[in-house]
Design an enzyme around this catalytic site. Structure first.
Site, PDB file in Angstrom:
ATOM      1  CD1 TRP A 117      -1.123  -1.247  -5.763  1.00  0.00           C
ATOM      2  CD2 TRP A 117      -3.226  -1.355  -6.502  1.00  0.00           C
ATOM      3  NE1 TRP A 117      -1.765  -0.106  -5.356  1.00  0.00           N
ATOM      4  CE2 TRP A 117      -3.065  -0.135  -5.802  1.00  0.00           C
ATOM      5  CE3 TRP A 117      -4.477  -1.646  -7.067  1.00  0.00           C
ATOM      6  CZ2 TRP A 117      -4.087   0.787  -5.647  1.00  0.00           C
ATOM      7  CZ3 TRP A 117      -5.502  -0.726  -6.910  1.00  0.00           C
ATOM      8  CH2 TRP A 117      -5.303   0.478  -6.215  1.00  0.00           C
TER       9      TRP A 117
ATOM     10  CD  GLN B  48     -12.332  12.804 -31.518  1.00  0.00           C
ATOM     11  OE1 GLN B  48     -12.401  12.538 -30.329  1.00  0.00           O
ATOM     12  NE2 GLN B  48     -12.931  13.860 -32.049  1.00  0.00           N
TER      13      GLN B  48
ATOM     14  N   PRO C 228       0.800  -1.229   0.000  1.00  0.00           N
ATOM     15  CG  PRO C 228      -0.979  -1.598   1.485  1.00  0.00           C
ATOM     16  CD  PRO C 228       0.326  -2.185   1.029  1.00  0.00           C
TER      17      PRO C 228
ATOM     18  CB  THR D 140      -2.716  -9.569 -11.307  1.00  0.00           C
ATOM     19  OG1 THR D 140      -2.654  -8.182 -11.632  1.00  0.00           O
ATOM     20  CG2 THR D 140      -3.520 -10.293 -12.367  1.00  0.00           C
TER      21      THR D 140
ATOM     22  N   GLY E  69       4.922   1.396  -4.035  1.00  0.00           N
ATOM     23  CA  GLY E  69       4.660   0.901  -5.374  1.00  0.00           C
ATOM     24  C   GLY E  69       5.923   1.023  -6.196  1.00  0.00           C
ATOM     25  CB  SER E  70       7.390   3.866  -8.067  1.00  0.00           C
ATOM     26  OG  SER E  70       6.334   3.992  -9.000  1.00  0.00           O
TER      27      SER E  70
ATOM     28  CD  GLU F 119       4.451  -6.525 -14.743  1.00  0.00           C
ATOM     29  OE1 GLU F 119       5.296  -6.367 -13.844  1.00  0.00           O
ATOM     30  OE2 GLU F 119       3.950  -7.620 -15.011  1.00  0.00           O
TER      31      GLU F 119
ATOM     32  N   GLY G 221     -16.650   8.651 -33.097  1.00  0.00           N
ATOM     33  CA  GLY G 221     -17.471   9.762 -32.641  1.00  0.00           C
ATOM     34  C   GLY G 221     -18.336   9.363 -31.450  1.00  0.00           C
ATOM     35  N   GLY G 222     -19.603   9.767 -31.466  1.00  0.00           N
ATOM     36  CA  GLY G 222     -20.497   9.444 -30.362  1.00  0.00           C
ATOM     37  C   GLY G 222     -20.647   7.950 -30.155  1.00  0.00           C
TER      38      GLY G 222
END
Length: 378
Positions: free
Chosen positions: A158, A337, A130, A160, A133-134, A364, A340-341
């Protein structure tokens, strides 16, 4: 997926053909359902394992596939183009096998590695916490000497496959502060005191399970120490070189899927009486996406060839992870993009691709950390 791989051997082409068959037949039809329900596809990992896809880059003598890393990464890319969470899970499992395969004793490898590579078991890699991390060298999870080995207390974050894995590589502090006090333990999932917490509610990769892992007096035998006591940080960094290449390949697969979907849409969607792909504003965007993906693929393959040749590749792995994941973020954003919508609703997969791409820039080692690794290498 439209990628041609003309430079593979006949065996490599056959493997890619098998992967595409499984990915198209078993993975692609299920991804939307499992992602929507946040359901972990454990049986599909067993299916991949029985097909020999969970131990590809490891020696055949221990139950692996014995394939070059360059080919293994292309397998990951193919899977990621259909279901990123599954490809990421395969990459994490491969990463979890590395400490034992590279640093374990011959007795340890003979005892544990065949089951780990054989397809039925799934692994997890427990480095982050917690508060660290880095800055992984600041980890606090402690392993004190016990009657028959170690008693472990602390919290990993974190993780997996937390709660779904059958074995965990847990990096713990057995000595003083800093990197030299860290060791690596191979912990069985059934160990009393190993307590997976409820899964995190993530923005993307919703069918993957990521959670904290609490170790509350977990007793781990001395025979589960991987490598030397105090040598764990070196193991962790070495493992991450391969893991970063795995994430790079996953990123390229995701980006390719986004490009393929956007290009197909642009050829069908008409405005002002013709397909939008014919307008330079869209066509040039697709051209840039294709070029970035081709460059990213070339970069991760070049780094993999260095690894296969036994040459230093830490900086090259960092470059590949950085460039490929940044490319995935750009390409998936552009794919939204192009639509679009329509790109902003879940009727089309590009909104999921965009959400999934973000985390590739984070785990990672964040891309800021990759830049640190690269700059130091200069």
């Amino acid at each position: 997926m439209t990628v041609q791989r003309p430079f593979l051997s006949d065996e490599g082409q056959a493997l890619i053909g098998l992967v595409r068959e499984i990915a198209d037949g078993e993975l692609a039809p299920r991804v939307d359902e499992f992602e929507a329900e946040r359901r972990f596809p454990r049986e599909l990992f067993r299916l991949l394992g029985r097909a020999g896809l969970l131990g590809l880059p490891y020696p055949e003598e221990h139950g692996g596939g014995g394939v070059p890393y360059e080919l293994y990464l292309q397998v990951l890319e193919e899977i990621a183009a259909r279901w990123l969470a599954v490809a990421e899970g395969v990459s994490v499992h491969s990463l979890s096998c590395y400490p034992l395969a590279a640093y374990g004793s011959e007795l340890q490898r003979k005892k544990h590695l065949p089951d780990m590579l054989g397809g039925e078991l799934l692994g997890a890699y427990c480095l982050s916490e917690p508060h660290s991390g880095s800055d992984a060298a600041a980890l606090k999870t402690r392993a004190e000497a016990g009657p028959d080995g170690f008693v472990v207390r602390g919290t990993k974050a974190w993780i997996t496959h937390a709660g779904r894995a059958d074995f965990y590589n847990v990096f713990v502090r057995t000595g003083g502060p800093g990197a030299s006090g860290i060791s690596c333990l191979l912990v069985d999932a059934a160990t009393p005191g190993l307590l997976p917490q409820p899964p995190e509610k993530t923005m993307g990769l919703r069918s993957s399970v990521v959670a904290q892992l609490v170790l509350d007096g977990a007793a781990v035998g001395a025979d589960r120490l991987i490598g030397e006591e105090g040598g764990g940080f070196r193991i962790a960094l070495s493992a991450l070189d391969g893991g970063r290449l795995g994430i790079a390949a996953c990123a390229v697969g995701l980006a390719q899927a986004a490009l393929d979907y956007a290009a197909a849409y642009a050829k069908e969607r008409e405005q002002f009486g013709r397909p939008i792909a014919e307008f330079q504003g869209v066509g040039f965007m697709l051209a840039d996406m294709a070029t970035q993906i081709a460059a990213a693929r070339a970069l991760y393959l070049a780094a993999a060839r260095l690894r296969d040749a036994g040459l230093p590749h830490s900086a090259e792995a960092a470059k590949a992870k950085l460039f490929c994941t940044d490319t995935a973020m750009r390409v998936t954003t552009d794919a939204v993009q192009v639509l679009g919508g329509a790109g902003y609703v879940s009727d089309h997969p590009v909104e999921r691709y965009m959400r999934e791409a973000k985390v590739l820039q984070i785990f990672e080692g964040t891309n800021q950390i990759q830049r640190l690794v690269i700059s130091r290498s200069l």
